[in-house]
Design a protein around this motif. Structure first.
Motif, PDB file in Angstrom:
ATOM      1  N   PRO A 140       0.908  -1.444   0.058  1.00 27.33           N
ATOM      2  CA  PRO A 140      -0.013   0.123   0.090  1.00 27.33           C
ATOM      3  C   PRO A 140       0.771   1.283  -0.139  1.00 27.33           C
ATOM      4  N   ALA A 143       1.737   1.778  -3.309  1.00 29.55           N
ATOM      5  CA  ALA A 143       0.854   2.429  -4.276  1.00 29.55           C
ATOM      6  C   ALA A 143       0.451   3.801  -3.902  1.00 29.55           C
ATOM      7  N   THR A 147       0.411   6.469  -6.767  1.00 34.54           N
ATOM      8  CA  THR A 147      -0.841   7.382  -7.441  1.00 34.54           C
ATOM      9  C   THR A 147      -0.445   8.874  -7.137  1.00 34.54           C
ATOM     10  N   ARG A 166       4.132  -9.370  -5.858  1.00 34.37           N
ATOM     11  CA  ARG A 166       2.926  -8.758  -5.179  1.00 34.37           C
ATOM     12  C   ARG A 166       1.854  -7.916  -6.050  1.00 34.37           C
ATOM     13  N   ALA A 168      -1.097  -8.753  -7.307  1.00 25.58           N
ATOM     14  CA  ALA A 168      -2.425  -8.529  -7.193  1.00 25.58           C
ATOM     15  C   ALA A 168      -2.645  -7.700  -5.928  1.00 25.58           C
ATOM     16  N   GLU A 169      -1.826  -7.694  -4.901  1.00 28.32           N
ATOM     17  CA  GLU A 169      -1.871  -6.725  -3.732  1.00 28.32           C
ATOM     18  C   GLU A 169      -1.739  -5.435  -4.222  1.00 28.32           C
ATOM     19  N   LEU A 171      -2.571  -3.902  -7.402  1.00 30.28           N
ATOM     20  CA  LEU A 171      -3.473  -3.578  -8.173  1.00 30.28           C
ATOM     21  C   LEU A 171      -4.522  -3.070  -7.145  1.00 30.28           C
ATOM     22  N   THR A 172      -4.785  -4.123  -6.167  1.00 36.25           N
ATOM     23  CA  THR A 172      -5.805  -3.593  -5.138  1.00 36.25           C
ATOM     24  C   THR A 172      -5.374  -2.322  -4.230  1.00 36.25           C
ATOM     25  N   ALA A 173      -4.303  -2.391  -3.725  1.00 31.32           N
ATOM     26  CA  ALA A 173      -4.052  -1.169  -3.025  1.00 31.32           C
ATOM     27  C   ALA A 173      -4.102   0.282  -4.032  1.00 31.32           C
ATOM     28  N   THR A 175      -6.354   0.707  -6.562  1.00 29.29           N
ATOM     29  CA  THR A 175      -7.623   1.162  -6.629  1.00 29.29           C
ATOM     30  C   THR A 175      -8.112   1.604  -5.462  1.00 29.29           C
ATOM     31  N   GLN A 176      -7.623   1.411  -4.273  1.00 32.74           N
ATOM     32  CA  GLN A 176      -8.034   1.746  -3.029  1.00 32.74           C
ATOM     33  C   GLN A 176      -7.479   3.197  -2.541  1.00 32.74           C
ATOM     34  N   ARG A 180      -5.863  10.179  -5.378  1.00 32.03           N
ATOM     35  CA  ARG A 180      -5.211   9.627  -6.563  1.00 32.03           C
ATOM     36  C   ARG A 180      -5.213  10.674  -7.544  1.00 32.03           C
TER      37      ARG A 180
END
Length: 195
Positions: A140, A143, A147, A166, A168-169, A171-173, A175-176, A180
């Protein structure tokens, strides 16, 4: 005859540490050289104090590196330096933090917080370091940097080189992550699409 420091004192470790703040570059350079050549561990307490309290950022950074060379740089001193008012000192502290991360959860937490540093160069160095951090909180943090600074190709490269297995983690981070920057987010996603 004993040699004298910039202030006319003997070259004790304390005198040399004080000379790190001399207005004359020759005395500052001489003090750094003598501290490193002598490798006198008795200078460590004065250096630790200078790393936090010296008036100039240059002296604080020099004290950090001297402590590192002496093998006396503590995780607590690095953690304090990561919160220094000077971006240059924070950047140096990040570089010095990296080899100490595995032995200090507190230092790892402090490095993770630097992902939100106000200085872009400090965040870039943080991205380089966070890529090697196994802590799940590193993704995160990467990420967050992506962003915010994803429009800079070097920062994107630093972030994406650290993601590794990592994805997948990450990409999730991504988007969250908030806030941004749309252009940064798009640039990172474009690079991901190319790889």
């Amino acid at each position: 005859p004993a040699s004298l420091s910039a202030r006319g004192h003997r070259d004790t470790p304390a005198d040399l540490v004080r000379d790190l703040e001399s207005p004359d570059a020759w005395w500052r350079t001489r003090a750094r050289r003598l501290l490193l050549e002598r490798r006198d561990a008795t200078a460590a307490p004065a250096l630790a104090a200078a790393a936090t309290n010296a008036a100039s950022a240059e002296a604080r950074a020099a004290a950090l590196w001297a402590l590192h060379t002496l093998g006396e740089l503590s995780a607590a001193t690095v953690t304090r330096a990561l919160r220094d008012a000077s971006a240059g000192v924070r950047e140096q502290a990040l570089q010095l933090a990296e080899p100490r991360l595995s032995g200090s959860p507190e230092l790892t937490t402090a490095v993770l917080a630097v992902a939100a540093d106000p200085d872009a160069r400090v965040r870039f160095v943080a991205a380089l370091i966070l890529g090697s951090v196994a802590d799940p909180r590193a993704v995160p943090a990467l990420a967050t940097i992506a962003t915010r600074d994803g429009t800079d190709r070097w920062t994107r490269a630093a972030v994406l080189s650290g993601v590794g297995g990592r994805m997948a983690e990450f990409l999730t981070a991504m988007t969250q992550a908030t806030p941004r920057q749309p252009d940064a987010f798009a640039a990172v996603m474009e690079d991901l699409g190319r790889s």
